[in-house]
Design an enzyme around this catalytic site. Structure first.
Site, PDB file in Angstrom:
ATOM      1  N   CYS A 199       0.815  -1.224   0.000  1.00  0.00           N
ATOM      2  CA  CYS A 199       0.000   0.000   0.000  1.00  0.00           C
ATOM      3  C   CYS A 199       0.848   1.274   0.000  1.00  0.00           C
ATOM      4  O   CYS A 199       0.324   2.360  -0.232  1.00  0.00           O
ATOM      5  CB  CYS A 199      -0.961   0.007   1.186  1.00  0.00           C
ATOM      6  SG  CYS A 199      -2.026  -1.438   1.229  1.00  0.00           S
TER       7      CYS A 199
ATOM      8  N   HIS B 109      -3.110   7.349   2.398  1.00  0.00           N
ATOM      9  CA  HIS B 109      -3.559   6.013   1.989  1.00  0.00           C
ATOM     10  C   HIS B 109      -4.908   5.741   2.658  1.00  0.00           C
ATOM     11  O   HIS B 109      -5.101   6.037   3.840  1.00  0.00           O
ATOM     12  CB  HIS B 109      -2.519   4.972   2.424  1.00  0.00           C
ATOM     13  CG  HIS B 109      -2.985   3.566   2.257  1.00  0.00           C
ATOM     14  ND1 HIS B 109      -3.563   3.117   1.088  1.00  0.00           N
ATOM     15  CD2 HIS B 109      -2.980   2.510   3.113  1.00  0.00           C
ATOM     16  CE1 HIS B 109      -3.889   1.848   1.235  1.00  0.00           C
ATOM     17  NE2 HIS B 109      -3.549   1.457   2.450  1.00  0.00           N
TER      18      HIS B 109
ATOM     19  N   ASN C 293     -10.055  -0.057   0.683  1.00  0.00           N
ATOM     20  CA  ASN C 293      -8.594   0.026   0.587  1.00  0.00           C
ATOM     21  C   ASN C 293      -8.170  -0.572  -0.757  1.00  0.00           C
ATOM     22  O   ASN C 293      -8.254  -1.782  -0.953  1.00  0.00           O
ATOM     23  CB  ASN C 293      -7.980  -0.749   1.758  1.00  0.00           C
ATOM     24  CG  ASN C 293      -6.463  -0.712   1.767  1.00  0.00           C
ATOM     25  OD1 ASN C 293      -5.831  -0.312   0.787  1.00  0.00           O
ATOM     26  ND2 ASN C 293      -5.877  -1.139   2.875  1.00  0.00           N
TER      27      ASN C 293
HETATM   28  O1  UT7 Z   1      -2.997  -0.858   4.114  1.00  0.00           O
HETATM   29  C1  UT7 Z   1      -2.999  -1.275   5.443  1.00  0.00           C
HETATM   30  C2  UT7 Z   1      -4.111  -2.263   5.530  1.00  0.00           C
HETATM   31  N1  UT7 Z   1      -4.704  -2.566   6.760  1.00  0.00           N
HETATM   32  C3  UT7 Z   1      -5.199  -1.723   7.701  1.00  0.00           C
HETATM   33  O2  UT7 Z   1      -5.052  -0.555   7.687  1.00  0.00           O
HETATM   34  C4  UT7 Z   1      -5.985  -2.378   8.801  1.00  0.00           C
HETATM   35  C5  UT7 Z   1      -5.744  -1.791  10.148  1.00  0.00           C
HETATM   36  N2  UT7 Z   1      -6.604  -2.408  11.149  1.00  0.00           N
HETATM   37  C6  UT7 Z   1      -7.911  -2.165  11.212  1.00  0.00           C
HETATM   38  O3  UT7 Z   1      -8.423  -1.355  10.459  1.00  0.00           O
HETATM   39  C7  UT7 Z   1      -8.712  -2.882  12.262  1.00  0.00           C
HETATM   40  O4  UT7 Z   1      -7.834  -3.637  13.093  1.00  0.00           O
HETATM   41  C8  UT7 Z   1      -9.798  -3.817  11.675  1.00  0.00           C
HETATM   42  C9  UT7 Z   1     -10.897  -2.958  11.067  1.00  0.00           C
HETATM   43  C10 UT7 Z   1      -9.199  -4.710  10.602  1.00  0.00           C
HETATM   44  C11 UT7 Z   1     -10.408  -4.698  12.749  1.00  0.00           C
HETATM   45  O5  UT7 Z   1     -10.914  -3.909  13.820  1.00  0.00           O
HETATM   46  P1  UT7 Z   1     -10.623  -4.370  15.323  1.00  0.00           P
HETATM   47  O6  UT7 Z   1     -11.282  -3.385  16.172  1.00  0.00           O
HETATM   48  O7  UT7 Z   1      -9.140  -4.501  15.449  1.00  0.00           O
HETATM   49  O8  UT7 Z   1     -11.392  -5.750  15.392  1.00  0.00           O
HETATM   50  P2  UT7 Z   1     -10.865  -7.217  15.791  1.00  0.00           P
HETATM   51  O9  UT7 Z   1     -10.084  -7.776  14.656  1.00  0.00           O
HETATM   52  O10 UT7 Z   1     -10.190  -7.152  17.104  1.00  0.00           O
HETATM   53  O11 UT7 Z   1     -12.218  -7.980  15.909  1.00  0.00           O
HETATM   54  C12 UT7 Z   1     -13.184  -7.603  16.903  1.00  0.00           C
HETATM   55  C13 UT7 Z   1     -14.444  -8.412  16.683  1.00  0.00           C
HETATM   56  C14 UT7 Z   1     -14.213  -9.917  16.666  1.00  0.00           C
HETATM   57  O12 UT7 Z   1     -15.309 -10.503  17.338  1.00  0.00           O
HETATM   58  P3  UT7 Z   1     -15.160 -11.067  18.843  1.00  0.00           P
HETATM   59  O13 UT7 Z   1     -14.078 -12.101  18.762  1.00  0.00           O
HETATM   60  O14 UT7 Z   1     -14.764  -9.871  19.662  1.00  0.00           O
HETATM   61  O15 UT7 Z   1     -16.520 -11.601  19.142  1.00  0.00           O
HETATM   62  C15 UT7 Z   1     -14.293 -10.257  15.200  1.00  0.00           C
HETATM   63  O16 UT7 Z   1     -14.733 -11.589  14.986  1.00  0.00           O
HETATM   64  O17 UT7 Z   1     -15.038  -8.079  15.421  1.00  0.00           O
HETATM   65  C16 UT7 Z   1     -15.338  -9.283  14.709  1.00  0.00           C
HETATM   66  N3  UT7 Z   1     -15.230  -9.030  13.279  1.00  0.00           N
HETATM   67  C17 UT7 Z   1     -16.267  -8.741  12.487  1.00  0.00           C
HETATM   68  N4  UT7 Z   1     -17.568  -8.621  12.735  1.00  0.00           N
HETATM   69  C18 UT7 Z   1     -18.381  -8.295  11.698  1.00  0.00           C
HETATM   70  C19 UT7 Z   1     -14.092  -9.023  12.539  1.00  0.00           C
HETATM   71  N5  UT7 Z   1     -14.399  -8.728  11.267  1.00  0.00           N
HETATM   72  C20 UT7 Z   1     -15.730  -8.546  11.205  1.00  0.00           C
HETATM   73  C21 UT7 Z   1     -16.620  -8.227  10.173  1.00  0.00           C
HETATM   74  N6  UT7 Z   1     -17.923  -8.098  10.455  1.00  0.00           N
HETATM   75  N7  UT7 Z   1     -16.198  -8.007   8.887  1.00  0.00           N
END
Ligand code: UT7
Length: 319
Positions: free
Chosen positions: A113, A246, A276
């Site tokens: 990215c 980005h 993204n």
């Molecule tokens: O170019 C660089 C590319 N990447 C980035 O910039 C990504 C940077 N990171 C992020 O943007 C965030 O970490 C995410 C948006 C990817 C994730 O957010 P988070 O607050 O870190 O969520 P998490 O991964 O800790 O997941 C929290 C909960 C989980 O459920 P439980 O275990 O707490 O019950 C996941 O299963 O959210 C759940 N979850 C979803 N729920 C609905 C994860 N993905 C989804 C989804 N829809 N798509």
């Protein structure tokens, strides 16, 4: 001698695919989760047969037209992509062939990215050295091909697209400063850990990400590199007219803007509509804001990106 952006262009495949459309396609997610955690409402996804070089070609034609430059005049083509059409030849060579250009130096940059920032940085150096006069710098990716559609934590985040700029030698600014860095010790937090061996894919061919680790690192390095670029150019953050970051996550964008003391009215945001798009996200956002009249000639614009590797960088320019 400066390297100056002479024209911009971008291309998005097909129609917008909303979060609800993804649910209808079988992704186990919900609109509120995606919007509140990322700001993404829709993205564009290329057809299965569509390649990065096809998207790059469409964006490049628009950039060349806006610059008033013929493809035959280009002497440097750099394509930033992590989803090349082939292992080789490079997507830049395929783009060169599509454009009917002959003789330009053409190569790909793989910095995920942050790839467009790396590519623009290189074009700036080559133009200022006097070795090249007119460059086509492109970010193009079709991440939909490397997403695991059963991994809801990643598949909802990405979209496909391409953006391009024509950069030419100029006595007036121009790119004022550029900085790019990497820390390969973070290679495991965002990767596609597969490869080709014996004619078969070995390992995992899908994107894997430790979202929280990426989030924390991105916020830190983006504000550091923005500061570095401003210091090299002797420009105070308050003098920046537009930040074009980005487009990965609205919360990362807001945190970076806040750390720089910039209001969100000075930030170009497309993550809501594009998701993204990896190497394409910065030139896509830049093109959109130029075409809708927000970014005007003479204004100071800071572009910044971060991606797998871990890689990051920024370019400060006077448009
Ligand atoms: O170019 C660089 C590319 N990447 C980035 O910039 C990504 C940077 N990171 C992020 O943007 C965030 O970490 C995410 C948006 C990817 C994730 O957010 P988070 O607050 O870190 O969520 P998490 O991964 O800790 O997941 C929290 C909960 C989980 O459920 P439980 O275990 O707490 O019950 C996941 O299963 O959210 C759940 N979850 C979803 N729920 C609905 C994860 N993905 C989804 C989804 N829809 N798509």
């Amino acid at each position: 001698m400066f390297a100056r952006i002479a024209g911009v262009g971008s291309y998005l495949p097909g129609s917008p695919i909303s979060n609800t459309d993804l649910i209808q396609r079988g992704v186990d997610t919900d609109n509120d989760w995606i919007v509140s955690r990322t700001g993404i409402k829709s993205r564009h996804l290329a057809d299965a047969g569509c390649t990065s070089s096809e998207l790059a070609y469409e964006a490049s034609c628009r950039a060349l037209e806006s610059a008033g430059v013929k493809a035959s005049e280009i002497d440097l083509i750099i394509v930033a992509t992590s989803t090349p059409d082939f292992i080789f030849p490079s997507t830049a060579c395929l783009l060169q062939s599509k454009l009917g250009n002959q003789g330009a130096m053409a190569f790909d940059v793989q910095a995920v990215c942050a790839g467009f920032i790396y590519a623009l940085n290189l074009a700036d150096k080559l133009i200022r050295s006097g070795s090249h006069k007119k460059a086509l710098v492109v970010g193009a990716d079709v991440f939909s091909k490397i997403l695991d559609w059963d991994d809801r934590a990643t598949c909802v985040l990405f979209g496909d697209g391409a953006g391009a700029v024509v950069v030419e030698a100029s006595e007036t600014p121009g790119i004022l400063s550029a900085a790019a860095h990497a820390d390969g010790s973070y290679n495991g937090i965002l990767s596609v850990p597969g490869s080709v061996c014996g004619g078969k894919v070995t390992g995992d061919p899908f994107l894997r990400m430790d979202g929280q680790a990426v989030f924390k690192l991105a916020v830190r390095v983006l504000s550091e590199v923005a500061k570095e670029c401003c210091e090299i150019a002797g420009v105070a953050p308050a003098e920046i007219d537009w930040l074009v970051p980005h487009q990965a996550n609205i919360r990362i964008i807001e945190s970076t803007a806040k750390k720089m003391g910039l209001g969100m009215d000075k930030v170009v945001v497309t993550v809501d509509r594009h998701g993204n798009t990896s190497a394409a996200s910065i030139p896509l956002a830049f093109d959109l804001a130029v075409r809708d009249g927000r970014i005007a000639r003479g204004q100071k614009v800071l572009l910044e990106g971060v991606g797998g590797g871990f890689t990051w960088g920024a370019v400060l320019l006077e448009f």
